[in-house]
Design an enzyme around this catalytic site. Structure first.
Site, mmCIF file in Angstrom:
data_model
loop_
_atom_site.group_PDB
_atom_site.id
_atom_site.type_symbol
_atom_site.label_atom_id
_atom_site.label_comp_id
_atom_site.label_asym_id
_atom_site.label_seq_id
_atom_site.Cartn_x
_atom_site.Cartn_y
_atom_site.Cartn_z
ATOM 1 N N LEU A 76 0.819 -1.224 0.000
ATOM 2 C CA LEU A 76 0.000 0.000 0.000
ATOM 3 C C LEU A 76 0.849 1.269 0.000
ATOM 4 O O LEU A 76 0.306 2.363 -0.081
ATOM 5 C CB LEU A 76 -0.908 0.018 1.240
ATOM 6 C CG LEU A 76 -1.930 -1.115 1.378
ATOM 7 C CD1 LEU A 76 -2.686 -0.995 2.687
ATOM 8 C CD2 LEU A 76 -2.912 -1.097 0.227
ATOM 9 N N TYR A 149 0.539 10.176 -12.703
ATOM 10 C CA TYR A 149 0.239 9.325 -11.537
ATOM 11 C C TYR A 149 -0.497 8.072 -12.009
ATOM 12 O O TYR A 149 -0.128 6.947 -11.650
ATOM 13 C CB TYR A 149 -0.618 10.115 -10.546
ATOM 14 C CG TYR A 149 -1.255 9.271 -9.469
ATOM 15 C CD1 TYR A 149 -0.465 8.641 -8.507
ATOM 16 C CD2 TYR A 149 -2.640 9.099 -9.402
ATOM 17 C CE1 TYR A 149 -1.040 7.859 -7.516
ATOM 18 C CE2 TYR A 149 -3.216 8.327 -8.413
ATOM 19 C CZ TYR A 149 -2.416 7.712 -7.481
ATOM 20 O OH TYR A 149 -2.990 6.935 -6.501
ATOM 21 N N LYS A 153 0.739 3.997 -11.926
ATOM 22 C CA LYS A 153 -0.029 2.871 -11.376
ATOM 23 C C LYS A 153 -0.281 1.808 -12.455
ATOM 24 O O LYS A 153 -0.352 0.621 -12.157
ATOM 25 C CB LYS A 153 -1.351 3.377 -10.787
ATOM 26 C CG LYS A 153 -1.162 4.088 -9.453
ATOM 27 C CD LYS A 153 -0.591 3.133 -8.426
ATOM 28 C CE LYS A 153 -0.718 3.641 -7.014
ATOM 29 N NZ LYS A 153 -0.297 2.631 -6.023
#
Ligand code: UDP
Length: 336
Positions: A76, A149, A153
């Site tokens: 995480l 961003y 991911k």
């Protein structure tokens, strides 16, 4: 079971750690406190089976030991929050890509199951329907930080799937949709903690743009429940799952609802995006998950409503303010 949580002092990680400790598992968290905080794990420190390490996940020799000692890894640790992403794009891209690269490499060596947390941001500019895991991902130009961003991911997801394909490393990817709850800070831009803080202190509630953009919010407890069930399922390996709520609300209506539920005198104001973020900032006008896939596999159904989310976050913020300023009256404390 021995659970390793990177980013475990963050908002979601600390809830996950708590839930595993409650069911008798042992939990080790690692966090560099960049966006997480000691306050989030203070109540866990004395719990049997809990271990915390304040360090970066880029410390390879340390991570090697932690991964070896774990049965399952929840990755995480990441740069989160649109504000942080816009303000610190280098850190965002580097943390997200390099961190995940290392975790996957070490997990692969040790043959450990890894859950990689991704985000609904990867769906990018699609409007008009609920996002499903098989959809194309449509991003804007790289000179707008938000899309970088999302791209970081997407690289994380692709690398995880590549490990699964090539080495049969058991990976599970989750795409979290606007997860909210106690311990989330509004410092990095998240709308619900910000609106609630504004409503409780009587400051103006700041709706960006025309407020017609919609989101689907997910209570952190629903997200945690889903994550814990997914890692137990062999069929989840090598797959991507949306984790989200089931309602959709515009930001303008959200502001009104929060004002109403908290009985707040705050006025609702509109702020142009370029003032809130930066010139040329692009928002997503609609973002809502199709949760059929996760429903079919683990029977996931969000149990908490938006009203529950608002009251839980408000209770946390009131309690926190009262703890910090216990020498002041509640009214004075809320003014700070
Ligand atoms: N937003 C807003 N006021 C704020 C913070 C956010 O109107 O003070 C808006 C933001 O522009 C976006 C939505 O609320 O349209 C959700 O923002 P958040 O940063 O929580 O999550 P996102 O879905 O953008 O990742």
């Amino acid at each position: 079971m021995k659970v390793l949580i990177t980013g475990g002092a963050g908002f979601i990680g600390s809830h996950l750690a708590e839930a595993y400790l409650e069911q008798g598992d042992s939990v080790c968290i690692i966090d560099n406190l960049s966006t997480g905080s000691m306050e989030n794990i203070e109540h866990l420190k004395k719990r049997p089976g809990f271990k915390y390490i304040i360090d970066t996940i880029m410390n390879e020799s340390l991570m090697n030991k932690l991964v070896d000692a774990a049965d399952v890894i929840f990755h995480l640790a990441a740069a989160v929050g649109v504000r942080l992403i816009v303000e610190k794009p280098v850190k965002t891209i580097e943390t997200n890509i390099r961190g995940t690269e290392l975790i996957l490499k070490l997990a692969s060596k040790a043959r450990k199951t890894v859950m990689i947390s991704s985000t609904s941001e990867v769906y990018g500019k699609h409007n008009g329907h609920r996002f499903s895991e098989n959809d194309d991902l449509v991003l804007g130009p790289t000179f707008k930080a938000r899309w970088s961003y999302a791209a970081s991911k997407i690289v994380d997801e692709s690398l995880a799937l590549a490990y699964w394909k090539e080495t049969r490393l058991p990976v599970i990817i989750i795409r979290l949709f606007n997860t909210v709850g106690p311990r989330q800070t509004g410092r990095y831009g998240m709308v619900i903690p910000r609106f609630i803080h504004q409503a409780l202190t009587g400051e103006p509630i700041t709706v960006y743009g025309d407020g017609k953009q919609t989101r689907t919010f997910t209570h952190v407890k629903d997200a945690i429940w889903a994550m814990m069930r997914l890692v137990e399922r062999q069929e989840a390996v090598g797959e991507i799952f949306n984790i989200g709520g089931d309602g959709e609300i515009s930001i303008e209506t959200l502001a009104q609802l929060i004002k109403e539920v908290l009985n707040s005198p705050s006025e609702i104001v509109h702020i142009p995006y370029e003032q809130a973020y930066e010139h040329g900032f692009e928002d997503m006008m609609r973002r809502s998950p199709d949760i059929t896939k996760i429903q079919n596999l683990i029977g996931y159904n969000p149990r908490f409503t938006l009203h529950d989310i608002i009251t839980d976050v408000a209770e946390y913020q009131r309690h926190r303010v009262l703890l910090d300023y216990s020498s002041l009256s509640r009214h004075e404390a809320l003014q700070i």
